[in-house]
Enzyme design. Structure first.
Site, PDB file in Angstrom:
ATOM      1  N   LYS A   1       0.830  -1.194   0.000  1.00  9.79           N
ATOM      2  CA  LYS A   1       0.000   0.000   0.000  1.00  9.79           C
ATOM      3  C   LYS A   1       0.880   1.266   0.000  1.00  9.79           C
ATOM      4  O   LYS A   1       2.099   1.175   0.166  1.00  9.79           O
ATOM      5  CB  LYS A   1      -0.931  -0.011   1.219  1.00  9.79           C
TER       6      LYS A   1
HETATM    7  C1  PLP Z   1      -5.343  -4.214   1.397  1.00  7.69           C
HETATM    8  C2  PLP Z   1      -6.800  -4.055   1.438  1.00  7.69           C
HETATM    9  C3  PLP Z   1      -7.552  -4.400   2.568  1.00  7.69           C
HETATM   10  C4  PLP Z   1      -6.990  -5.135   3.734  1.00  7.69           C
HETATM   11  O1  PLP Z   1      -5.935  -4.530   4.350  1.00  7.69           O
HETATM   12  P1  PLP Z   1      -4.894  -5.445   5.166  1.00  7.69           P
HETATM   13  O2  PLP Z   1      -4.049  -4.415   5.844  1.00  7.69           O
HETATM   14  O3  PLP Z   1      -4.134  -6.243   4.158  1.00  7.69           O
HETATM   15  O4  PLP Z   1      -5.659  -6.276   6.110  1.00  7.69           O
HETATM   16  C5  PLP Z   1      -8.910  -4.128   2.557  1.00  7.69           C
HETATM   17  N1  PLP Z   1      -9.496  -3.590   1.491  1.00  7.69           N
HETATM   18  C6  PLP Z   1      -8.821  -3.274   0.380  1.00  7.69           C
HETATM   19  C7  PLP Z   1      -9.540  -2.673  -0.769  1.00  7.69           C
HETATM   20  C8  PLP Z   1      -7.453  -3.522   0.306  1.00  7.69           C
HETATM   21  O5  PLP Z   1      -6.790  -3.242  -0.813  1.00  7.69           O
END
Ligand code: PLP
Length: 388
Positions: free
Chosen positions: A185
């Site tokens: 991210k």
């Molecule tokens: C990455 C992501 C999540 C989950 O986040 P984590 O930190 O990996 O648990 C939820 N929703 C979307 C759209 C994502 O891209």
């Protein structure tokens, strides 16, 4: 480390980052404490939210948001099928039923009021929006619809750290918003996340549920601010820890610069690939909005075989991905629903590499590979039945 010349995403941890994390390990306090408190203060200020709570990961954050919104069995939550499965899982954890809505269009893969209204029944309690790729989409319009219909707007802002509409940060349009700090991210620390809200009682519920439903934290007791506790709800352990909070603070401080670099790369992709036949660029920037540019995606024309296209890029060392297989097509959430745009996008979209430390040389390699890949990918399909 990697066979890719251009990976889909990349995390660069500087020596200064490592030193900041090492300092935390030397401090002798590893679970939630001063770094976490500082991170929460800084993130709340950055996003313009009254409350920010750091959590173990984005999915835990989404679960807290759903739980604090009071969702439970019998409730329906309108959610895009074009999202990562965690969005849908978080709703299901509460016993509420996810109801899938279609997205606006092939280049705008997000919910809009029309697609929400098409599936919202009298049992609908909430709308869960997802800012796809960091693009705010029509979050403001969804907030208006939610308030007209007496629904809660919840925001999966996992892609949207740094995304704003007219200066207002994503995650503040609804009752609460959740961010992910997963390693691919924009604000990447490995595993981690944040929830934000302006609502004091929602914040209090999320704070309780983050830590076993306990009325005081270990850190409070350590500082002598409390000596005992009660447990007033069946909560979870969704806490972050201090080393990751320290890393998150450093990455938050450079998030705007990182996102500005992503915006430059996004614009350069548009310049270089805009006229390429065989594909359409998705996620065009919208005036008045600032996207975090988490993803850059293209939609292949019908007749261009995606697997062959992706293979051709992989052969040149360019990693691609698909965001996402529609959730209603996954076994755990399988539903016979009619979501034509979501299905078409799910079959034809390809995510190209985009990350803040990407060089223009790397981007040129992607562009060359895309141009070269489009025609062979078409030829492969031409040999089979067209249009499937
Ligand atoms: C990455 C992501 C999540 C989950 O986040 P984590 O930190 O990996 O648990 C939820 N929703 C979307 C759209 C994502 O891209």
């Amino acid at each position: 480390m990697s066979r890719w010349i251009v990976p889909l995403a990349d995390v660069v941890v500087s020596e200064d980052d490592i030193a900041a994390v090492a300092d935390v390990y030397r401090s002798g306090w590893l679970s939630m404490g001063p770094q976490t408190e500082a991170l929460e203060r800084e993130f709340a200020q950055y996003a313009g939210a009254r409350h920010a709570l750091a959590v173990a990961n984005g999915t835990a954050g989404l679960h807290l948001v759903c739980a604090a919104a009071g969702l439970g069995p019998g409730d329906e939550v309108v959610v895009p099928s074009m999202t990562f499965v965690a969005t849908v899982n978080a709703i299901a954890y509460t016993g509420a039923t996810p109801v899938f809505a279609d997205v606006r269009g092939l280049t705008e893969p997000w919910l809009v009021p029309d697609t929400v209204e098409a599936v919202a029944t009298a049992r609908a309690r909430a709308i869960m929006a997802m800012a796809y790729g960091g693009h705010p989409g029509e979050t403001a319009a969804l907030a208006r619809l939610a308030s007209e219909r007496g629904l809660a707007l919840l925001e999966d802002a996992a892609h949207a750290a740094g995304s704003r509409v007219a200066g207002r940060h994503l995650g503040t349009f609804g009752l609460a918003g959740a961010f992910s700090f997963f390693s691919n991210k924009n604000l990447a620390i490995g595993e981690g996340g944040m929830v934000i809200t302006d609502d004091d009682s929602v914040a209090a519920r999320m704070r309780l549920m983050r830590s076993h439903g306990m009325t005081t934290l270990t850190w409070d007791r350590h500082r002598g601010h409390a000596s005992d506790y009660d447990v007033v709800a069946v909560g979870f352990n969704y806490r972050i820890d201090e080393p990751r909070a320290a890393l998150a603070r450093r990455r938050l401080a450079r998030l705007d610069a990182d996102n500005a670099r992503r915006a430059e790369l996004d614009a350069r992709y548009r310049e270089l690939l805009g006229e390429t036949s065989g594909l359409t660029l998705a996620l065009a920037p919208t005036p008045g909005a600032r996207s975090a540019h988490h993803l850059f995606t293209v939609v292949l024309d019908v007749g261009i075989e995606r697997a062959a296209f992706r293979q051709a890029l992989a052969a040149r060392g360019v990693q691609t991905s698909v965001h996402y297989p529609p959730a209603h097509r996954l076994t755990a959430h399988a539903r016979a629903v009619d979501l034509p745009i979501t299905e078409a996008y799910g079959e034809r979209a390809v995510t190209l590499p985009l990350f803040a430390t990407m060089t223009t040389g790397q981007q040129d390699a992607v562009v060359d590979a895309v141009r070269a890949a489009v025609s062979p990918a078409r030829a492969v399909t031409g040999a089979r039945s067209p249009g499937t």
